[in-house]
Enzyme design. Structure first.
Site, PDB file in Angstrom:
ATOM      1  N   VAL A 167      43.111  40.547  41.087  1.00 53.63           N
ATOM      2  CA  VAL A 167      42.001  39.970  42.135  1.00 53.63           C
ATOM      3  C   VAL A 167      40.644  40.235  41.706  1.00 53.63           C
ATOM      4  O   VAL A 167      40.656  41.389  41.418  1.00 53.63           O
ATOM      5  CB  VAL A 167      42.423  40.321  43.608  1.00 53.63           C
ATOM      6  CG1 VAL A 167      40.938  39.587  44.490  1.00 53.63           C
ATOM      7  CG2 VAL A 167      43.772  39.961  44.097  1.00 53.63           C
ATOM      8  N   CYS A 168      39.947  39.398  41.437  1.00 52.80           N
ATOM      9  CA  CYS A 168      38.469  39.579  40.967  1.00 52.80           C
ATOM     10  C   CYS A 168      38.369  40.373  39.424  1.00 52.80           C
ATOM     11  O   CYS A 168      38.955  39.958  38.770  1.00 52.80           O
ATOM     12  CB  CYS A 168      37.723  40.280  42.098  1.00 52.80           C
ATOM     13  SG  CYS A 168      35.764  40.181  41.880  1.00 52.80           S
TER      14      CYS A 168
END
Length: 317
Positions: free
Chosen positions: A99-100
C-alpha cells in the site's frame, strides 16, 4: 480460511491499516473467510507516523496466503529482517501486496525487479531513481503483475483490498463490501490517480462553472463561444482568464476532460469505442485516438485491451 498478514515497521502510515476493514466487512457479510495478523520485526508495540503504537506479533515462518506491506510518509529504510521475511515468503504466499510507499519496501526486497508497479504519485520520481529496473506507472490506482500487487497512495489501498475480495469471493461480495463502507465500488487498477478537473484548480466561480458545465455536457459543442456564454464573459475575456487560472487553453482543458471520461467508460467495460467516442464528444474514433496518444502515449484500443485483461482476471458473480 485465507490468512492475511499486514507488515509494519516504526513510522508506518496509520491510514494503511484501513485495508483491514475491507476484509473485516467481507467476513461480516459473507461469513468467516479472512484471518488477519499484524506482524513486525520484534513484535509488541510499533509506533505509527502519528506517534501512538499498535500491538503486533513477530515475524514467523508461518505461511500466509497474502502479505500486505504498509507504507510510511517519508520512505524510511525498512528493517533488513522485514526484507528477508518478504524474500522467503515470496515463494510461499499467493499474493505479495503493498500500500502506497510500501512499494519501496517490496522493491528493496528485490520482488519488483522487471515488473510493473505503482506508488503514491508524489514519490514516483524517487522510486524511478532508486529502482530503475521496475516499470513505475504512477498514474494508476493499483497494478497487478503476477503475484505482486501495488497500490497508489492512501485510499487507493481500499481499492486494492476490494480487488482482492473480488478475486477471492466474487464481484457481488466486493460490491456489498464497498456499499457497506460507503466507498465507490472497486475502481479498476487502470484508473488514473488524478482528476483532470481538480488538477486545473480554477480560482473563480466563472471559470469553475464553465468547467463543471463542460464535464456535464461533453457530447455537445464546447467551443470558446459556448463556454464564454456560460461564464457570462466575452470569448476574448474568457480565453484570457481561463489560461491565467488553469495554465492551458480551453481546447486543451476540454480534451483532458473528454479523455478522462472516455477512459472511465472503457474501464466500465460496457461500451464500444464508437459509442465512447460519441458520448465523450470526440465525434469519431480517429479524433479520440489522437487525443489518447497525446495524453497517454497509447491508443484507446491498447488501453481497452489492458482493461479487458484486468477485468477477465476477476470472477464474475
Amino acid at each position: 480460511m485465507t490468512t492475511i498478514a499486514l507488515l509494519i515497521y516504526p513510522g508506518f502510515q496509520i491510514l494503511g491499516l484501513a485495508v483491514s476493514t475491507v476484509f473485516e466487512t467481507a467476513n461480516d457479510l459473507h461469513g468467516p473467510h479472512y484471518h488477519l495478523t499484524l506482524l513486525s520485526e520484534h513484535g509488541g508495540i510499533v509506533p505509527s507516523s502519528l506517534g501512538f503504537g499498535i500491538q503486533t506479533d513477530t515475524f514467523k515462518d508461518t505461511h500466509h496466503d497474502t502479505l500486505i506491506v504498509i507504507g510510511n510518509n517519508h520512505i524510511d529504510d525498512a528493517p533488513p529482517a522485514l526484507l528477508d521475511y518478504l524474500r522467503s515468503a515470496a515463494h510461499q504466499s499467493r499474493r505479495i501486496t503493498a500500500v502506497c510507499t510500501g512499494a519501496f519496501v517490496v522493491a528493496a526486497a528485490g520482488l519488483l525487479q522487471g515488473r510493473r508497479a505503482t506508488t503514491h504519485w508524489a514519490h514516483a520520481r524517487a522510486f524511478r531513481s532508486a529502482y530503475p529496473g521496475v516499470q513505475m506507472d504512477e498514474d494508476r490506482i493499483f497494478v497487478i503483475d503476477g503475484n505482486v500487487w501495488t497500490s497508489a497512495g492512501m485510499t487507493a489501498g481500499l481499492d486494492l483490498a476490494l480487488a482482492i475480495v473480488e478475486q477471492d469471493l466474487g464481484t457481488a461480495v466486493a460490491r456489498q463490501v464497498a456499499k457497506k463502507l460507503v466507498v465507490h465500488h472497486r475502481r479498476s487498477g487502470g484508473q488514473s490517480q488524478f482528476s483532470a478537473l481538480l488538477d486545473m484548480d480554477p480560482k473563480t466561480d466563472r471559470i469553475q462553472g464553465a468547467l463543471l458545465y463542460a464535464r456535464e455536457h461533453l457530447a455537445t459543442d464546447l467551443s470558446v463561444d459556448t463556454l464564454a456564454d456560460v461564464a457570462h464573459l466575452s470569448p476574448r475575456q474568457f480565453s484570457r482568464l481561463f489560461r491565467e487560472e488553469t495554465g492551458q487553453s480551453p481546447a486543451k482543458a476540454i480534451e483532458h476532460l473528454r479523455v478522462e471520461a472516455a477512459r472511465i467508460m472503457m474501464e466500465a467495460g460496457r461500451h464500444s469505442l464508437d459509442v465512447i467516442a460519441r458520448e465523450c464528444g470526440f465525434g469519431d474514433r480517429e479524433r479520440m485516438r489522437r487525443a489518447f496518444l497525446r495524453a497517454f502515449g497509447q491508443s484507446p484500443q491498447a488501453i481497452k485491451r489492458v482493461t479487458e485483461t484486468q477485468l477477465a482476471s476477476f470472477p464474475q458473480a
